[in-house]
Design a protein around this motif. Structure first.
Motif, PDB file in Angstrom:
ATOM      1  N   GLN A  42       0.858  -1.189   0.000  1.00 28.44           N
ATOM      2  CA  GLN A  42       0.000   0.000   0.000  1.00 28.44           C
ATOM      3  C   GLN A  42       0.896   1.241   0.000  1.00 28.44           C
ATOM      4  O   GLN A  42       1.978   1.218   0.546  1.00 28.44           O
ATOM      5  N   HIS A  43       0.410   2.302  -0.618  1.00 31.63           N
ATOM      6  CA  HIS A  43       1.158   3.563  -0.605  1.00 31.63           C
ATOM      7  C   HIS A  43       0.234   4.694  -0.205  1.00 31.63           C
ATOM      8  O   HIS A  43      -0.982   4.576  -0.299  1.00 31.63           O
ATOM      9  N   ILE A  44       0.829   5.794   0.218  1.00 35.70           N
ATOM     10  CA  ILE A  44       0.040   6.994   0.513  1.00 35.70           C
ATOM     11  C   ILE A  44      -0.180   7.741  -0.802  1.00 35.70           C
ATOM     12  O   ILE A  44       0.784   8.059  -1.505  1.00 35.70           O
ATOM     13  N   GLY A  45      -1.450   8.008  -1.109  1.00 35.00           N
ATOM     14  CA  GLY A  45      -1.752   8.826  -2.297  1.00 35.00           C
ATOM     15  C   GLY A  45      -1.489   8.133  -3.616  1.00 35.00           C
ATOM     16  O   GLY A  45      -1.542   8.737  -4.677  1.00 35.00           O
ATOM     17  N   ALA A  46      -1.159   6.830  -3.567  1.00 38.46           N
ATOM     18  CA  ALA A  46      -0.878   6.114  -4.816  1.00 38.46           C
ATOM     19  C   ALA A  46      -1.105   4.625  -4.620  1.00 38.46           C
ATOM     20  O   ALA A  46      -1.080   4.128  -3.501  1.00 38.46           O
ATOM     21  N   SER A  47      -1.355   3.923  -5.711  1.00 40.70           N
ATOM     22  CA  SER A  47      -1.508   2.462  -5.643  1.00 40.70           C
ATOM     23  C   SER A  47      -0.375   1.824  -6.428  1.00 40.70           C
ATOM     24  O   SER A  47      -0.120   2.200  -7.577  1.00 40.70           O
ATOM     25  N   PHE A  48       0.270   0.855  -5.787  1.00 37.68           N
ATOM     26  CA  PHE A  48       1.364   0.155  -6.452  1.00 37.68           C
ATOM     27  C   PHE A  48       0.825  -1.128  -7.079  1.00 37.68           C
ATOM     28  O   PHE A  48       0.189  -1.931  -6.416  1.00 37.68           O
ATOM     29  N   PHE A  49       1.071  -1.285  -8.363  1.00 31.19           N
ATOM     30  CA  PHE A  49       0.638  -2.480  -9.096  1.00 31.19           C
ATOM     31  C   PHE A  49       1.870  -3.315  -9.400  1.00 31.19           C
ATOM     32  O   PHE A  49       2.648  -2.969 -10.291  1.00 31.19           O
ATOM     33  N   PRO A  50       2.086  -4.403  -8.639  1.00 30.87           N
ATOM     34  CA  PRO A  50       3.281  -5.222  -8.889  1.00 30.87           C
ATOM     35  C   PRO A  50       3.170  -5.971 -10.218  1.00 30.87           C
ATOM     36  O   PRO A  50       2.100  -6.038 -10.826  1.00 30.87           O
ATOM     37  N   THR A  54       2.960 -10.228 -26.386  1.00 33.55           N
ATOM     38  CA  THR A  54       3.546  -9.101 -27.138  1.00 33.55           C
ATOM     39  C   THR A  54       4.842  -8.614 -26.488  1.00 33.55           C
ATOM     40  O   THR A  54       5.605  -7.887 -27.094  1.00 33.55           O
ATOM     41  N   PHE A  55       5.072  -9.010 -25.212  1.00 30.83           N
ATOM     42  CA  PHE A  55       6.310  -8.612 -24.534  1.00 30.83           C
ATOM     43  C   PHE A  55       7.316  -9.747 -24.650  1.00 30.83           C
ATOM     44  O   PHE A  55       7.298 -10.683 -23.861  1.00 30.83           O
ATOM     45  N   LYS A  56       8.202  -9.625 -25.655  1.00 30.47           N
ATOM     46  CA  LYS A  56       9.151 -10.713 -25.947  1.00 30.47           C
ATOM     47  C   LYS A  56      10.050 -11.000 -24.739  1.00 30.47           C
ATOM     48  O   LYS A  56      10.389 -12.128 -24.456  1.00 30.47           O
ATOM     49  N   THR A  57      10.432  -9.926 -24.015  1.00 30.44           N
ATOM     50  CA  THR A  57      11.348 -10.130 -22.889  1.00 30.44           C
ATOM     51  C   THR A  57      10.609 -10.122 -21.558  1.00 30.44           C
ATOM     52  O   THR A  57      11.219 -10.019 -20.496  1.00 30.44           O
ATOM     53  N   GLY A  58       9.282 -10.155 -21.617  1.00 30.86           N
ATOM     54  CA  GLY A  58       8.492 -10.102 -20.387  1.00 30.86           C
ATOM     55  C   GLY A  58       8.394  -8.666 -19.875  1.00 30.86           C
ATOM     56  O   GLY A  58       8.858  -7.733 -20.522  1.00 30.86           O
ATOM     57  N   ILE A  59       7.788  -8.513 -18.719  1.00 29.89           N
ATOM     58  CA  ILE A  59       7.658  -7.168 -18.143  1.00 29.89           C
ATOM     59  C   ILE A  59       8.939  -6.852 -17.385  1.00 29.89           C
ATOM     60  O   ILE A  59       9.327  -7.571 -16.463  1.00 29.89           O
ATOM     61  N   GLU A  60       9.603  -5.775 -17.805  1.00 29.08           N
ATOM     62  CA  GLU A  60      10.909  -5.444 -17.216  1.00 29.08           C
ATOM     63  C   GLU A  60      10.799  -4.411 -16.095  1.00 29.08           C
ATOM     64  O   GLU A  60      11.717  -4.274 -15.290  1.00 29.08           O
ATOM     65  N   ILE A  61       9.714  -3.651 -16.071  1.00 26.70           N
ATOM     66  CA  ILE A  61       9.581  -2.650 -14.999  1.00 26.70           C
ATOM     67  C   ILE A  61       9.087  -3.360 -13.731  1.00 26.70           C
ATOM     68  O   ILE A  61       8.399  -4.375 -13.823  1.00 26.70           O
ATOM     69  N   PRO A  62       9.441  -2.843 -12.550  1.00 28.05           N
ATOM     70  CA  PRO A  62       9.042  -3.554 -11.320  1.00 28.05           C
ATOM     71  C   PRO A  62       7.573  -3.381 -10.942  1.00 28.05           C
ATOM     72  O   PRO A  62       7.140  -3.857  -9.902  1.00 28.05           O
ATOM     73  N   GLY A  63       6.818  -2.691 -11.776  1.00 21.77           N
ATOM     74  CA  GLY A  63       5.397  -2.457 -11.498  1.00 21.77           C
ATOM     75  C   GLY A  63       5.019  -1.060 -11.923  1.00 21.77           C
ATOM     76  O   GLY A  63       5.785  -0.387 -12.630  1.00 21.77           O
ATOM     77  N   LEU A  64       3.831  -0.615 -11.522  1.00 17.08           N
ATOM     78  CA  LEU A  64       3.381   0.756 -11.821  1.00 17.08           C
ATOM     79  C   LEU A  64       2.939   1.408 -10.516  1.00 17.08           C
ATOM     80  O   LEU A  64       2.308   0.759  -9.683  1.00 17.08           O
ATOM     81  N   LEU A  65       3.257   2.687 -10.342  1.00 15.29           N
ATOM     82  CA  LEU A  65       2.757   3.434  -9.199  1.00 15.29           C
ATOM     83  C   LEU A  65       1.754   4.450  -9.740  1.00 15.29           C
ATOM     84  O   LEU A  65       2.139   5.430 -10.387  1.00 15.29           O
ATOM     85  N   ILE A  66       0.463   4.156  -9.537  1.00 11.76           N
ATOM     86  CA  ILE A  66      -0.572   5.035 -10.092  1.00 11.76           C
ATOM     87  C   ILE A  66      -1.077   5.957  -8.987  1.00 11.76           C
ATOM     88  O   ILE A  66      -1.532   5.498  -7.935  1.00 11.76           O
ATOM     89  N   ALA A  80       7.768   5.736  -4.485  1.00  3.38           N
ATOM     90  CA  ALA A  80       6.916   5.372  -3.362  1.00  3.38           C
ATOM     91  C   ALA A  80       6.082   6.567  -2.933  1.00  3.38           C
ATOM     92  O   ALA A  80       6.515   7.710  -3.033  1.00  3.38           O
ATOM     93  N   GLY A  81       4.857   6.245  -2.453  1.00  3.40           N
ATOM     94  CA  GLY A  81       4.008   7.281  -1.875  1.00  3.40           C
ATOM     95  C   GLY A  81       3.997   7.086  -0.373  1.00  3.40           C
ATOM     96  O   GLY A  81       3.575   6.034   0.110  1.00  3.40           O
ATOM     97  N   VAL A  82       4.517   8.075   0.376  1.00  8.49           N
ATOM     98  CA  VAL A  82       4.612   7.919   1.830  1.00  8.49           C
ATOM     99  C   VAL A  82       4.143   9.178   2.547  1.00  8.49           C
ATOM    100  O   VAL A  82       4.118  10.258   1.973  1.00  8.49           O
ATOM    101  N   LYS A  83       3.789   8.983   3.830  1.00  8.14           N
ATOM    102  CA  LYS A  83       3.422  10.117   4.699  1.00  8.14           C
ATOM    103  C   LYS A  83       4.610  10.364   5.619  1.00  8.14           C
ATOM    104  O   LYS A  83       5.120   9.427   6.229  1.00  8.14           O
TER     105      LYS A  83
END
Length: 595
Positions: free
Chosen positions: A40-48, A62-74, A305-308
């Motif tokens: 969980q993050h403050i003010g954001a959602s982390f999508f692993p 469609t991703f030949k090398t797979g997902i390379e980013i560690p996730g998305l912080l929305i 990261a979203g933190v307080k």
């Protein structure tokens, strides 16, 4: 170097479905995670990565090398307020944005504003053309990818869907953006991707996340590299929490933040340095026993990261300001100087004639300043906080010299009572609107109206060109006053304008009165045959039958007509003016010449 998760912001007009889209994505996120597995993050959602794989589903191939980013912080707070506060030098903390457009309503006021801000911050974006489930005849396919759902629709519904997309593409084209449906794009550096979605049914979310991940992996890898250095963050919100006092909701976009780190943040009266007492993140929902016990403490966090942050003396911190952690042993004044310079670029006071801009956060103020600059509006002062008496006095001083910029543009702030009274007494206009784009648009519209009214007033005061011929056998009285019948051959004549004889340029004095069929009239235009009376000339000595006479247009008036009001004259009046100027230039070269 390791890469961090991209920070994603969701923007769009009110009611375009931003929050619903976030909720639908989060619902999948909560469903997918194993108990306690989702951070969980403050003010954001982390999508692993696991959640992203689940969301992308059939498109993982469609991703030949797979997902390379560690996730998305929305970022959870949708809308441009959050986006504008996520600021960093030379752009935005957000790496990419999702612009949500209503498929049925197309572009609306805030859509334009969001695009202006995205352009100013140089932030790449993709477009979610939302609410496709409301297209007449659309048969919803719960949670399915858009392309599968689209293939299941009738040809009429598909055509309607395409027309809606063409409309959005047309709106973008008028703003000089090239866009296309995501699956028709070969080069994403040229075209912006449009992804049809429905937040209600979940259709198209697979493609939205796929395009988001694909673009960040392909084009933003260098930007996403993180260093092992001290943290850099942006203040999303300054918030008072029961039992904790004033806290900062921040998004850390580079480096590592530790408990007990010394940090410098931007404040109303200058940089504030404080030691981090606690770093808080929300407790996972299934661990939240007591609503007051919402947070859990951590020793350190890595970007993104979203933190307080809890620290002493944060009462005057500014939303939208930077926060920098000071590495051990380094001089804190160097970091204070960096923050002073950064905020000084936005909070400005200049000795020029310009508008006064006031906003509630640094981010909103910067967005206002950027849109004003794009519209060539000078800014005398830009600052945070309510409108004070001093602001009004500043504006009224400008108003005396330049009435059109002696105004205050206010976003998200109040007017203090003494300032309200001062504004009323001095006639200082205060513009406000909950949408920055509309606020500035209203001001520009007001300026345009005022300019047009002033131009109209000026034009009315100018002597207009006119040309008459004295009709044969129509001199009814020879002198004191001379009364003669004339034909207006071009332009117009009025009482109190002087006439000049074309043949020798002699000044015949003013027209006393104009009569048509025995009645006095205020003006006679081309084609009219009227009688005029004049006190100065004598028939047979100064004026003769068939004489051509011009209205005596003063040189200053002729210049203004030529430079500022030529379009206000009819084509025939323009011809008379040119003929008159040529006549005058035979006597005085360069007469009414425009420098």
């Amino acid at each position: 170097m390791p890469i961090r998760q991209p920070i994603v912001c969701v923007l769009g007009h009110v009611d375009s479905g931003k929050t619903s889209l976030l909720d639908e994505l989060r619902k999948t996120n909560v469903q997918v995670r194993e108990a306690g597995g989702m951070t969980q993050h403050i003010g954001a959602s982390f999508f692993p990565v696991e959640t992203l794989k689940q969301l992308i589903g059939p498109y993982m191939g469609t991703f030949k090398t797979g997902i390379e980013i560690p996730g998305l912080l929305i970022v959870d707070t949708p809308g441009h307020e959050a986006f504008t506060n996520l600021r960093r030098r030379g752009g935005s903390v957000a790496d990419i944005a999702i612009l949500v457009v209503d498929a049925l309503r197309g572009f609306e006021a805030q859509t334009f504003e969001c695009i202006e801000i995205l352009k100013a911050r140089k932030t790449p974006f993709i477009v979610a053309v939302n609410k496709i489930d409301r297209i007449p005849g659309w048969k919803a396919q719960q949670g399915r990818p858009f392309l599968q759902s689209y293939a299941a629709q009738s040809s009429f519904v598909q055509e309607e869907m395409n027309n809606r997309l063409y409309q959005v593409m047309g709106d973008f084209s008028r703003l000089s953006f090239k866009t296309d449906r995501f699956d028709h794009i070969r080069d994403f550096t040229i075209n912006i991707a449009l992804v049809p979605t429905s937040a209600k049914t979940g259709e198209g979310l697979a493609e939205l996340v796929m395009v988001l991940v694909g673009l960040t992996q392909q084009f933003l890898k260098k930007r996403l590299q993180t260093t092992d250095s001290a943290a850099k963050a942006s203040i999303l919100e300054v918030k008072e929490e029961p039992g904790l006092g004033v806290t900062l909701n921040t998004i850390v976009y580079d480096g590592t933040l530790h408990k007990d780190d010394l940090v410098v943040v931007g404040g109303k009266d200058g940089p504030i340095s404080a030691r981090v007492r606690t770093i808080l993140v929300p407790k996972p929902l299934d661990e939240m026993r007591d609503p007051r016990d919402k947070f859990t403490s951590v020793d350190c966090v890595y970007a993104s990261a979203g933190v307080k942050i809890v620290a002493p003396g944060l009462e005057c911190a500014l939303a939208g300001a930077p926060m920098l952690a000071v590495p051990p042993g380094e001089d804190v004044s160097k970091y204070c100087q960096q923050i002073t310079e950064e905020i000084g670029r936005i909070r400005i006071t200049k000795e020029i004639d310009g508008v006064i801009a006031k906003a509630d956060t640094l981010g909103s103020l910067e967005a206002m300043a950027e849109i004003l600059k794009a519209n060539n509006v000078q800014v005398r002062s830009a600052d945070i906080g309510d409108i004070s008496k001093r602001d009004v006095i500043e504006a009224s001083v400008v108003k005396q010299r330049q009435p059109l910029v002696g105004a205050i543009l206010a976003f998200g702030v109040k007017t203090l009572p003494d300032a309200e009274a001062e504004a009323e007494a001095n006639g200082v206009k205060i513009f406000r609107d909950p949408i920055i784009y509309n606020l500035i648009d209203n001001y520009l519209e007001w300026v345009k109206t005022k300019k047009e009214a002033k131009s109209e007033e000026e034009f009315e005061a100018l002597v207009k060109p006119g040309k008459v011929m004295v009709l044969p056998n129509c001199i009814f009285r020879r002198a004191k006053p001379l009364v003669a019948g004339v034909e207006v051959q071009g332009g117009r004549i009025k009482p109190k304008v002087s006439l000049i004889r074309k043949e020798d340029g002699s000044d015949l004095g003013e027209i006393e009165q104009i009569q048509d069929k025995g009645k006095a009239i205020g003006e006679a235009k081309a084609g009219a045959e009227v009688a005029i009376s004049m006190d100065k000339p004598i028939a047979g000595r100064h004026i003769f039958e068939r004489d051509v006479l011009f209205v005596k247009v003063p040189e200053d008036d002729a210049k203004k007509l030529l430079t500022a009001h030529l379009d206000d004259l009819t084509a025939e009046e323009q011809d008379v003016l040119k003929e008159y100027i040529n006549m005058m230039r035979k006597k005085i070269p360069f007469w009414a010449g425009v420098m």
